[in-house]
Write a protein that holds these residues in place. Structure first.
Motif, PDB file in Angstrom:
ATOM      1  N   GLN A 184       2.561  -0.989   3.072  1.00 23.87           N
ATOM      2  CA  GLN A 184       3.715  -0.174   3.446  1.00 23.87           C
ATOM      3  C   GLN A 184       3.576   1.245   2.919  1.00 23.87           C
ATOM      4  O   GLN A 184       3.881   2.207   3.630  1.00 23.87           O
ATOM      5  CB  GLN A 184       5.009  -0.788   2.903  1.00 23.87           C
ATOM      6  N   ILE A 215       3.570   4.519   5.191  1.00 26.13           N
ATOM      7  CA  ILE A 215       4.557   5.585   4.976  1.00 26.13           C
ATOM      8  C   ILE A 215       3.846   6.933   4.864  1.00 26.13           C
ATOM      9  O   ILE A 215       4.270   7.927   5.462  1.00 26.13           O
ATOM     10  CB  ILE A 215       5.405   5.299   3.717  1.00 26.13           C
ATOM     11  N   TYR A 249       6.693  -1.930  11.304  1.00 31.34           N
ATOM     12  CA  TYR A 249       5.802  -0.829  11.682  1.00 31.34           C
ATOM     13  C   TYR A 249       5.112  -1.169  12.992  1.00 31.34           C
ATOM     14  O   TYR A 249       4.622  -2.268  13.174  1.00 31.34           O
ATOM     15  CB  TYR A 249       4.754  -0.575  10.590  1.00 31.34           C
TER      16      TYR A 249
END
Length: 179
Positions: free
Chosen positions: A29, A33, A157
């Motif tokens: 993650q 990001i 995502y």
């Protein structure tokens, strides 16, 4: 006694495995990001350059038009002066007065500067769009790759589209500037 040690070792193993999974998901993650932020930055660069184009070009065009008008009026005054002057002395005086007030005509330089500004702006836009597409490509490769795709699909995502260039500013180069 032996069963107790096996149970503790199994629990420690399960806890370690769970921790590795949590850190693996979080690591995926965090990277996603960061890649998303790179895409947003690239998109912002495009917006900034398109805004600069829209701010700069109309002013440059207006400047060239005004200077063009000034030169046309200056040349017309010279032509009119030649037509009404009875002798060469009056024409020479008129030309000298115009030359002193306006030492040289520069419209061609203004046109060259305008074209240079246009070319520079369009080249920058092209570079920023290329960078945007590279950032999207890097992000998409990461989101599609194993094992990240497993973790990232759980957290929402998804692959991004390369064709997200509609920011309200025209993506085409300006045309017919002098009409």
């Amino acid at each position: 006694m032996k069963n107790w040690k096996v149970i503790v070792i199994a629990l420690i193993g399960i806890i370690c495995f769970a921790a590795m999974c949590v850190f693996g998901v979080q690591s995926s993650q965090n990277k996603a990001i960061g890649l998303e932020e790179s895409i947003e930055t690239a998109m912002s660069d495009i917006k900034v350059q398109e805004k600069a184009r829209m701010d700069k070009l109309p002013n440059l065009v207006d400047c060239v038009k005004q200077y063009d008008k000034h030169e046309a009026e200056t040349l017309q005054a010279i032509v009119d002066g030649r037509g009404t002057a009875g002798d060469i002395e009056n024409v020479t005086t008129a030309i000298t007065a115009v030359a002193e007030a306006y030492p040289e005509l520069k419209s061609d330089g203004n046109y060259k500067q305008l074209m240079t500004e246009l070319a520079t702006t369009e080249n920058l836009l092209s570079q920023y769009r290329e960078n945007y597409n590279k950032q999207v490509g890097t992000y998409n490769r990461y989101v599609k790759g194993f094992p990240a795709r497993i973790f990232l699909s759980w957290t929402g995502y998804q692959v991004q589209d390369y064709q997200r260039l509609d920011y309200g500013a025209p993506v085409d180069a300006p045309t017919n500037l002098f009409e």
